[in-house]
Design an enzyme around this catalytic site. Structure first.
Site, short mmCIF file in Angstrom:
data_model
loop_
_atom_site.label_atom_id
_atom_site.label_comp_id
_atom_site.label_asym_id
_atom_site.label_seq_id
_atom_site.Cartn_x
_atom_site.Cartn_y
_atom_site.Cartn_z
N LYS A 157 -5.81 6.21 9.30
CA LYS A 157 -7.08 6.79 8.86
C LYS A 157 -7.84 7.30 10.07
O LYS A 157 -8.76 6.64 10.57
CB LYS A 157 -7.91 5.74 8.11
CG LYS A 157 -7.34 5.34 6.76
CD LYS A 157 -8.30 4.41 6.03
CE LYS A 157 -7.80 4.08 4.64
NZ LYS A 157 -8.76 3.22 3.90
N ARG B 240 0.85 -1.18 0.00
CA ARG B 240 0.00 0.00 0.00
C ARG B 240 0.89 1.23 0.00
O ARG B 240 1.71 1.41 0.91
CB ARG B 240 -0.91 0.00 1.24
CG ARG B 240 -1.82 1.22 1.39
CD ARG B 240 -2.56 1.13 2.72
NE ARG B 240 -3.59 2.14 2.87
CZ ARG B 240 -3.39 3.37 3.33
NH1 ARG B 240 -2.16 3.76 3.65
NH2 ARG B 240 -4.40 4.21 3.45
N SER C 217 -12.83 -4.05 1.10
CA SER C 217 -13.10 -3.25 2.29
C SER C 217 -14.61 -3.15 2.47
O SER C 217 -15.32 -2.70 1.57
CB SER C 217 -12.51 -1.86 2.14
OG SER C 217 -11.11 -1.90 2.11
#
Length: 211
Positions: free
Chosen positions: A144, A45, A114
């Site tokens: 996040k 990622r 997700s």
């Protein structure tokens, strides 16, 4: 017996997610420590990286993960996963169609979705080809900070989908066990591993949470 695509692989333990690391050599060094300590899966990622760097890093990680027998999953980009021969891809709700990704990657690929705090979204994801579903954030996450929050009961509810369940979001070795008890098969972690003073010890601490 009917099995879901991509479900033949080991799917219980630590799902390590790479930090944003612009130096590919340093990224490989950091990841190798975690793979050597027993990480189950690795997700690449790096949302801020240019396409060329993402391709370079993903290709290098593919070779490293292959040496350790650990599946490499590419975040957000099934096309990159297909191009470099990764083991799979993980898609958020804005990252394209799961059906399209499944057709492109093949039946044996690991394809994750997700699902945030939404069991209906998870059910649709599995129907469209997902081989695992991810819920969270379960706790406040430095990656996040404004992510929507999920309740641990979701993990139990998702057991009926018969695919691995991934928990993500602010998970530490101290708060992980209730999520595992609720049904989490994999703990997805970035900062808890890669920002730890000793990432190898952190990896082992997460793995020790599993009975």
């Amino acid at each position: 017996m009917n099995t879901h695509p991509g479900q033949h692989l080991l799917h219980r333990g630590l799902y390590a997610i790479t930090p944003d690391e612009p130096d590919t050599a340093r990224l490989l060094d950091r990841v190798e420590v975690v793979l050597g300590a027993g990480a189950t899966w690795l997700q690449y990622r790096h949302k801020a990286a240019a396409d060329r760097l993402r391709h370079e890093q993903a290709t290098a990680l593919r070779a490293l993960c292959g040496a350790y027998g650990v599946p490499l999953i590419i975040n957000d980009d099934w096309r990159l996963a297909a191009e470099i021969g990764a083991d799979g891809a993980h898609l958020g709700e804005d990252d394209g169609e799961l059906k399209t990704a499944r057709l492109a990657l093949g039946r044996d690929a690991i394809l994750g979705a997700s699902c945030y705090d939404d069991i209906a979204l998870a059910s649709r994801a599995v129907a469209n080809g997902a081989s695992y579903v991810a819920f969270g954030a379960f706790f406040a996450s430095p990656t996040k900070p404004h992510a929507r929050r999920a309740a641990p009961a979701l993990l139990g509810d998702a057991g009926a989908l018969s695919v691995p369940r991934v928990a993500i979001g602010g998970i530490t070795p101290d708060n992980a066990r209730p999520l595992i008890d609720a049904g989490a098969d994999l703990l997805a972690v970035i900062s808890g591993v890669f920002d730890a003073p000793d990432p190898a010890a952190a990896t082992r601490a997460y793995l020790a949470c599993f009975p």
